[in-house]
Design an enzyme around this catalytic site. Structure first.
Site, PDB file in Angstrom:
ATOM      1  N   SER A  65       3.033  -2.125  10.218  1.00 15.60           N
ATOM      2  CA  SER A  65       4.912  -1.917  10.573  1.00 15.60           C
ATOM      3  C   SER A  65       5.487  -3.110  10.506  1.00 15.60           C
ATOM      4  CB  SER A  65       5.388  -2.010  12.118  1.00 15.60           C
ATOM      5  OG  SER A  65       4.685  -0.235  11.898  1.00 15.60           O
ATOM      6  N   GLU A 120      -5.942  -4.567  10.529  1.00 11.59           N
ATOM      7  CA  GLU A 120      -5.007  -3.999  11.303  1.00 11.59           C
ATOM      8  C   GLU A 120      -4.835  -3.750  12.047  1.00 11.59           C
ATOM      9  OE1 GLU A 120      -2.545  -2.672   6.975  1.00 11.59           O
ATOM     10  OE2 GLU A 120      -4.233  -1.262   6.783  1.00 11.59           O
ATOM     11  N   LYS A 154       0.030   4.393   0.052  1.00 12.28           N
ATOM     12  CA  LYS A 154      -0.232   5.653  -0.211  1.00 12.28           C
ATOM     13  C   LYS A 154      -0.619   6.544   0.121  1.00 12.28           C
ATOM     14  CE  LYS A 154       0.781   3.235   4.759  1.00 12.28           C
ATOM     15  NZ  LYS A 154       0.473   3.659   6.228  1.00 12.28           N
ATOM     16  N   GLY A 206       1.882   1.786  10.834  1.00 11.85           N
ATOM     17  CA  GLY A 206       3.253   2.878  10.551  1.00 11.85           C
ATOM     18  C   GLY A 206       3.835   4.047  11.804  1.00 11.85           C
ATOM     19  N   GLU A 243      -6.727   5.205   7.610  1.00 13.69           N
ATOM     20  CA  GLU A 243      -6.437   6.463   6.833  1.00 13.69           C
ATOM     21  C   GLU A 243      -7.268   7.050   6.340  1.00 13.69           C
ATOM     22  OE1 GLU A 243      -2.393   5.884   5.161  1.00 13.69           O
ATOM     23  OE2 GLU A 243      -1.520   5.665   7.447  1.00 13.69           O
ATOM     24  N   ASN A 260       0.942  -0.988   0.387  1.00 15.06           N
ATOM     25  CA  ASN A 260       0.098  -0.246  -0.098  1.00 15.06           C
ATOM     26  C   ASN A 260       1.118   1.425   0.019  1.00 15.06           C
ATOM     27  OD1 ASN A 260      -1.922   2.246   0.183  1.00 15.06           O
ATOM     28  ND2 ASN A 260      -2.100   1.861   2.792  1.00 15.06           N
ATOM     29  N   HIS A 303      -9.017   1.675   4.611  1.00 20.38           N
ATOM     30  CA  HIS A 303      -8.100   1.480   5.281  1.00 20.38           C
ATOM     31  C   HIS A 303      -8.236   2.357   6.483  1.00 20.38           C
ATOM     32  CE1 HIS A 303      -3.565   2.631   6.360  1.00 20.38           C
ATOM     33  NE2 HIS A 303      -3.493   1.527   5.790  1.00 20.38           N
TER      34      HIS A 303
HETATM   35  C1  PEP Z   1      -0.952   0.226   5.337  1.00 20.57           C
HETATM   36  O1  PEP Z   1      -1.096   1.122   5.026  1.00 20.57           O
HETATM   37  O2  PEP Z   1      -1.784  -0.769   5.769  1.00 20.57           O
HETATM   38  C2  PEP Z   1       0.273  -0.122   6.904  1.00 20.57           C
HETATM   39  C3  PEP Z   1       0.305  -1.463   7.460  1.00 20.57           C
HETATM   40  O3  PEP Z   1       1.156  -0.001   6.804  1.00 20.57           O
HETATM   41  P1  PEP Z   1       2.992   0.176   7.500  1.00 20.57           P
HETATM   42  O4  PEP Z   1       2.981  -1.045   6.808  1.00 20.57           O
HETATM   43  O5  PEP Z   1       3.467   1.323   7.143  1.00 20.57           O
HETATM   44  O6  PEP Z   1       2.435   0.315   8.831  1.00 20.57           O
END
Ligand code: PEP
Length: 255
Positions: free
Chosen positions: A216, A170, A15, A176, A100, A13, A98
């Site tokens: 992460s 998630e 972003k 992040g 975000e 992803n 997501h």
């Molecule tokens: C994501 O954007 O779905 C995500 C898991 O980000 P990160 O791996 O940076 O935590």
């Protein structure tokens, strides 16, 4: 629940990162690194990078996804992109819900359900994101939160349509932030999601249903996470922008 029935999916992803020329360079570097993957490899990219991503991945084993789609087929929704537009371009996957989007853009469980419906109606594969906040985990309502998000998003989705849905667990506190859920914490919730699918649909549907972990995940921790019984790959943010790291995650999921 039989892990061997499922092929892991590693999805990046991106972003809001990478201009089209940067996207082209990243994909050029990534392609040879993941060419021998024994899992599905997907990159979900900003709308403006979709065309170049489709061109650069043509003939390779990398699939292309968008990061969102609107619930309407078309109409007066300035700034939005509809599922038929993505489909016509050749886009295969779309990330829906997501955290975000939920946190910054007013996404609700109902809009997640409606976007999921539009994506499925237009032949797109959905990567549906669910996850609890730190506050919800601390209040001991993780499972309730995941159940509500999942049940609402899947309202009206048939068992046959489930073949085109992946759920990415998630935990919001791990996205992040550099804080990863432990292998056991992640697997516990992924297992809960699979049990929910069995309850809502059938054991057969649950056995073949792909449940990813995201938060992460990186080159160092991926192996332990994807080895868990109920973790079928990952949705990767930050590390998907680094081809060598993303390739290591793909390699871990290919074992
Ligand atoms: C994501 O954007 O779905 C995500 C898991 O980000 P990160 O791996 O940076 O935590």
């Amino acid at each position: 629940m039989n892990k061997a029935l499922r092929k892991a999916v590693i999805a990046g992803n991106w972003k809001m990162n990478k201009t089209p020329s940067e996207a082209k360079a990243l994909i050029t570097e990534l392609k040879p690194l993941v060419a021998n993957a024994d899992c599905d490899v997907v990159i979900c990219v900003p709308y403006v990078d979709l065309q170049v991503a489709l061109e650069e991945t043509a003939g390779s084993n990398i699939h292309v996804g968008a990061e969102n789609c609107h619930w309407a087929e078309s109409g007066a929704f300035t700034g939005e992109v509809a599922a038929p537009m993505l489909k016509e371009m050749g886009v295969e996957y779309v990330v829906i819900g997501h955290s975000e989007r939920r946190q910054y853009f007013g996404e609700t469980d109902d809009t997640v359900r409606d976007r999921t419906r539009a994506a499925l109606d237009n032949g797109l594969k959905v990567i549906l994101c669910v996850g609890e906040t730190l506050e919800q985990r601390e209040k001991n309502i993780t499972f309730e939160t995941i159940a509500i998000q999942t049940k609402i998003a899947l309202t009206g989705v048939s068992e046959a349509e489930l073949d085109n849905v992946i759920i990415a667990y998630e935990p919001v506190w791990a996205i992040g932030t550099g804080k990863t859920a432990t292998d056991e914490q992640a697997n516990e919730v992924n297992h809960f999601i699979r049990t929910l699918i069995a309850d809502l649909y059938s054991k057969e549907a649950a056995d073949k249903f792909v449940v990813q972990y995201g938060g992460s995940m990186n080159a160092g921790n991926a192996e332990g996470l994807v080895a868990q019984e109920d973790i079928d790959g990952g949705l990767i943010g930050g590390a998907s922008l680094k081809p060598a790291d993303f390739a290591k995650i793909v390699e871990a999921a290919s074992k």
